[in-house]
Scaffold this active site. Sequence first.
Site: not given
Length: 181
Positions: A9, A82
């Site tokens: 990202h 994550e």
Amino acid sequence: MLKICLIRHGETDWNANGIIQGTLNTELNNRGKQQAESCATYLSKKNWDMIITSPLNRAKDTANIIANKISFNVEIMDEFMEKHYGEAVGSPLTNKALQDQAGEQFILFKKRVLGGLNRIIEKYDNKKILLVTHGDVIQVILTTLFQSNEYNIKVNNASLSEIEFNKVQWTINYFNRTNYL
């Protein structure tokens, strides 16, 4: 052949300040949005079949910026979220001891991520997939598939790492590419 482009990202303020985010739902900063736009422009020059993303905002927003450029819907897969860092969230990235001890056990994190990868293999054979996720997720995938700590280094924001699976073995085409930014 299955091809997956692993995309970290774009940048958040927490990334810029070297602070552990884990599963905290932080947002892209202006630089992160620009990185995602550059990534989208670069990726739009190639043929892809779909985009999969982590459910966290920083990954979802990066994926949506890319999807808007190449006209794809985005599929969310929780397996690529994550690692949960528990009490380490908000502490400096340099505090490795706390990172290693806090939150989700590494073996469970790895099992979750590889389960998602296996799901992609089963469901999307012969597709070209963009997978927007997080640095730790990319490291787990690459260090496991290629049985090497060579990929256990910082994965840059908005970087690209491309892997392929020919039903027998994985190959890596490139790692941590950012030359388009």
